[in-house]
Design a protein around this motif. Structure first.
Motif, PDB file in Angstrom:
ATOM      1  N   ALA A   1       0.832  -1.209   0.000  1.00 33.05           N
ATOM      2  CA  ALA A   1       0.000   0.000   0.000  1.00 33.05           C
ATOM      3  C   ALA A   1       0.862   1.252   0.000  1.00 33.05           C
ATOM      4  N   ASP A   2       1.975   1.215   0.726  1.00 28.66           N
ATOM      5  CA  ASP A   2       2.926   2.333   0.740  1.00 28.66           C
ATOM      6  C   ASP A   2       3.485   2.574  -0.661  1.00 28.66           C
ATOM      7  N   ALA A   3       3.815   1.500  -1.363  1.00 29.19           N
ATOM      8  CA  ALA A   3       4.354   1.632  -2.720  1.00 29.19           C
ATOM      9  C   ALA A   3       3.323   2.255  -3.653  1.00 29.19           C
ATOM     10  N   VAL A   4       2.062   1.897  -3.468  1.00 28.95           N
ATOM     11  CA  VAL A   4       0.996   2.465  -4.301  1.00 28.95           C
ATOM     12  C   VAL A   4       0.848   3.964  -4.028  1.00 28.95           C
ATOM     13  N   ALA A   5       0.738   4.331  -2.753  1.00 25.17           N
ATOM     14  CA  ALA A   5       0.575   5.750  -2.404  1.00 25.17           C
ATOM     15  C   ALA A   5       1.759   6.572  -2.884  1.00 25.17           C
ATOM     16  N   SER A   6       2.956   6.043  -2.701  1.00 22.76           N
ATOM     17  CA  SER A   6       4.156   6.776  -3.108  1.00 22.76           C
ATOM     18  C   SER A   6       4.264   6.885  -4.626  1.00 22.76           C
ATOM     19  N   SER A   7       3.782   5.868  -5.336  1.00 21.68           N
ATOM     20  CA  SER A   7       3.811   5.904  -6.795  1.00 21.68           C
ATOM     21  C   SER A   7       2.944   7.031  -7.333  1.00 21.68           C
ATOM     22  N   PHE A   8       1.741   7.169  -6.786  1.00 18.90           N
ATOM     23  CA  PHE A   8       0.852   8.235  -7.257  1.00 18.90           C
ATOM     24  C   PHE A   8       1.318   9.600  -6.760  1.00 18.90           C
ATOM     25  N   ALA A   9       1.902   9.634  -5.570  1.00 16.19           N
ATOM     26  CA  ALA A   9       2.421  10.910  -5.070  1.00 16.19           C
ATOM     27  C   ALA A   9       3.543  11.420  -5.960  1.00 16.19           C
ATOM     28  N   ALA A  10       4.363  10.511  -6.476  1.00 16.54           N
ATOM     29  CA  ALA A  10       5.484  10.923  -7.327  1.00 16.54           C
ATOM     30  C   ALA A  10       5.008  11.627  -8.585  1.00 16.54           C
ATOM     31  N   ALA A  11       3.767  11.353  -8.996  1.00 14.74           N
ATOM     32  CA  ALA A  11       3.220  11.951 -10.214  1.00 14.74           C
ATOM     33  C   ALA A  11       2.757  13.391 -10.015  1.00 14.74           C
ATOM     34  N   VAL A  12       2.571  13.799  -8.750  1.00 14.66           N
ATOM     35  CA  VAL A  12       2.065  15.157  -8.496  1.00 14.66           C
ATOM     36  C   VAL A  12       2.934  15.962  -7.542  1.00 14.66           C
ATOM     37  N   GLU A  13       3.730  15.295  -6.751  1.00 17.13           N
ATOM     38  CA  GLU A  13       4.585  15.972  -5.775  1.00 17.13           C
ATOM     39  C   GLU A  13       5.972  16.181  -6.382  1.00 17.13           C
ATOM     40  N   PRO A  14       6.357  17.407  -6.696  1.00 18.76           N
ATOM     41  CA  PRO A  14       7.667  17.624  -7.315  1.00 18.76           C
ATOM     42  C   PRO A  14       8.810  17.173  -6.406  1.00 18.76           C
ATOM     43  N   ASP A  15       9.839  16.589  -7.026  1.00 18.47           N
ATOM     44  CA  ASP A  15      11.011  16.198  -6.258  1.00 18.47           C
ATOM     45  C   ASP A  15      11.895  17.422  -5.997  1.00 18.47           C
ATOM     46  N   ILE A  16      13.079  17.229  -5.470  1.00 19.76           N
ATOM     47  CA  ILE A  16      13.924  18.367  -5.094  1.00 19.76           C
ATOM     48  C   ILE A  16      14.345  19.200  -6.308  1.00 19.76           C
ATOM     49  N   TYR A  17      14.214  18.602  -7.494  1.00 21.70           N
ATOM     50  CA  TYR A  17      14.579  19.323  -8.720  1.00 21.70           C
ATOM     51  C   TYR A  17      13.359  19.942  -9.406  1.00 21.70           C
ATOM     52  N   GLY A  18      12.177  19.736  -8.787  1.00 18.90           N
ATOM     53  CA  GLY A  18      10.960  20.302  -9.354  1.00 18.90           C
ATOM     54  C   GLY A  18      10.275  19.427 -10.378  1.00 18.90           C
ATOM     55  N   ASN A  19      10.708  18.154 -10.483  1.00 15.19           N
ATOM     56  CA  ASN A  19      10.147  17.250 -11.484  1.00 15.19           C
ATOM     57  C   ASN A  19       9.181  16.240 -10.859  1.00 15.19           C
ATOM     58  N   CYS A  20       8.187  15.823 -11.646  1.00 14.84           N
ATOM     59  CA  CYS A  20       7.254  14.777 -11.245  1.00 14.84           C
ATOM     60  C   CYS A  20       7.537  13.523 -12.073  1.00 14.84           C
ATOM     61  N   GLU A  21       7.186  12.355 -11.533  1.00 11.82           N
ATOM     62  CA  GLU A  21       7.464  11.089 -12.200  1.00 11.82           C
ATOM     63  C   GLU A  21       6.174  10.261 -12.296  1.00 11.82           C
TER      64      GLU A  21
ATOM     65  N   CYS B   1      -7.185  22.484  -8.685  1.00  8.96           N
ATOM     66  CA  CYS B   1      -5.969  21.923  -8.092  1.00  8.96           C
ATOM     67  C   CYS B   1      -4.701  22.697  -8.450  1.00  8.96           C
ATOM     68  N   LEU B   2      -4.812  23.705  -9.295  1.00 12.95           N
ATOM     69  CA  LEU B   2      -3.658  24.521  -9.694  1.00 12.95           C
ATOM     70  C   LEU B   2      -2.547  23.644 -10.269  1.00 12.95           C
ATOM     71  N   LEU B   3      -2.916  22.747 -11.177  1.00 12.38           N
ATOM     72  CA  LEU B   3      -1.977  21.779 -11.729  1.00 12.38           C
ATOM     73  C   LEU B   3      -1.020  22.414 -12.726  1.00 12.38           C
ATOM     74  N   SER B   4       0.221  21.985 -12.671  1.00  7.62           N
ATOM     75  CA  SER B   4       1.175  22.322 -13.723  1.00  7.62           C
ATOM     76  C   SER B   4       0.916  21.363 -14.886  1.00  7.62           C
ATOM     77  N   ALA B   5       1.522  21.640 -16.025  1.00  6.91           N
ATOM     78  CA  ALA B   5       1.365  20.761 -17.181  1.00  6.91           C
ATOM     79  C   ALA B   5       1.882  19.364 -16.863  1.00  6.91           C
ATOM     80  N   GLU B   6       2.937  19.284 -16.074  1.00  7.83           N
ATOM     81  CA  GLU B   6       3.501  17.988 -15.709  1.00  7.83           C
ATOM     82  C   GLU B   6       2.573  17.217 -14.785  1.00  7.83           C
ATOM     83  N   GLN B   7       1.956  17.908 -13.836  1.00  6.15           N
ATOM     84  CA  GLN B   7       1.037  17.244 -12.918  1.00  6.15           C
ATOM     85  C   GLN B   7      -0.244  16.807 -13.630  1.00  6.15           C
ATOM     86  N   GLN B   8      -0.629  17.541 -14.655  1.00  4.88           N
ATOM     87  CA  GLN B   8      -1.835  17.200 -15.402  1.00  4.88           C
ATOM     88  C   GLN B   8      -1.698  15.842 -16.106  1.00  4.88           C
ATOM     89  N   LYS B   9      -0.466  15.419 -16.384  1.00 11.56           N
ATOM     90  CA  LYS B   9      -0.227  14.203 -17.172  1.00 11.56           C
ATOM     91  C   LYS B   9      -0.880  12.974 -16.550  1.00 11.56           C
TER      92      LYS B   9
END
Length: 264
Positions: free
Chosen positions: A198-218, A250-258
């Motif tokens: 469950a942690d892996a699932v939550a973290s996977s979706f968080a990575a798509a909207v929560e920018p990392d230290i470089y400002g990128n989403c995955e 949600c004030l999404l960036s283009a990257e978060q919208q993906k």
């Protein structure tokens, strides 16, 4: 009778409001809070250990079988999502953007977490209701287990669900016959393989909207989970994937919208 389903819940991010963390910065609250559930038939409970161990076995350099998604490398995270995405389970995730939340709404301890988890419980209940014809064993109900979080009273959460059950508001759309409120509990992440998934699932979706230290989403990890994300007649949004507030706020960036386009 025994439960038909089990659901394991974990989150990525925190429920702090204000002073949000910026890419490259230190400290501050996470701009997003993602709460996810991994749901499967109770007959697969022991299999979940095998699923977790299958992931760990693909990483011979790891010294422990216990999975902490945040501690994995990008390649290891991809492997974890690949394995989970091919198992007989379903996932539901609530993705909450906290920046648009007005001041003064969630002032009580755990109030935001309870509110978001209500949406998660709704979707768990719909999934269990919809899947019942394929899972005739047990009593049709789901046993819900949280990953234990500091400062959270699960007795209070059971009381919260009981109040919702007694409410007459049409806004509460939980299918109560499948929810066993008395069985809601919490366990330590390290003790249950199912919570680590469950942690892996939550973290996977968080990575798509929560920018990392470089400002990128995955989005790669959540993309690999698409096949096990709950959908209703092919519709994922508002079922296996729900944004709070609505996407237009949600004030999404283009990257978060993906990620939402991918599941839309």
């Amino acid at each position: 009778m025994t439960h038909t389903y089990v659901a394991y819940i974990d989150e990525s991010g925190d429920d702090g409001l204000g002073k949000y963390r910026e890419p490259g910065g230190r400290g501050g609250a996470s701009p997003w809070l993602v709460i996810s559930a991994c749901i499967f038939r109770a007959t697969h409970q022991l299999d979940a250990v095998t699923w977790r161990d299958e992931i760990s076995s693909r990483m011979p350099e790891k010294k422990s079988r216990t999975l902490h998604f945040k501690d994995l490398s990008h390649g290891q995270k991809v492997v974890a999502a690949q394995v989970i995405g091919n198992k007989p389970l379903r996932t539901v995730s609530i993705l909450a953007a906290k920046r648009p939340i007005p001041d003064g709404i969630y002032t009580q301890k755990n109030q935001l977490y309870f509110y978001l988890t209500r949406y998660l419980i709704e979707r768990i209940s719909w999934l269990c209701r919809d899947m019942r014809p394929r899972a005739p064993e047990g009593d049709g109900r789901v046993k819900i287990t949280f990953s234990r979080r500091g400062g959270m009273s699960y007795e209070d959460f059971r009381a919260y669900l009981t109040r919702l059950q007694g409410a007459s508001s049409d806004d509460v759309r939980i299918h109560w016959p499948v929810i066993d409120i008395s069985a809601v509990d919490a366990q330590d992440h390290s003790k249950l393989a199912s919570l680590q998934i469950a942690d892996a699932v939550a973290s996977s979706f968080a990575a798509a909207v929560e920018p990392d230290i470089y400002g990128n989403c995955e989005t790669r990890y959540s993309e690999l989970l698409r096949g096990v994300t709950y959908n209703h007649k092919g519709k994922f949004l508002s079922y296996g994937l729900k944004s709070v507030p609505t996407l237009d706020r949600c004030l999404l960036s283009a990257e978060q919208q993906k990620i939402f386009d991918m599941f839309g």
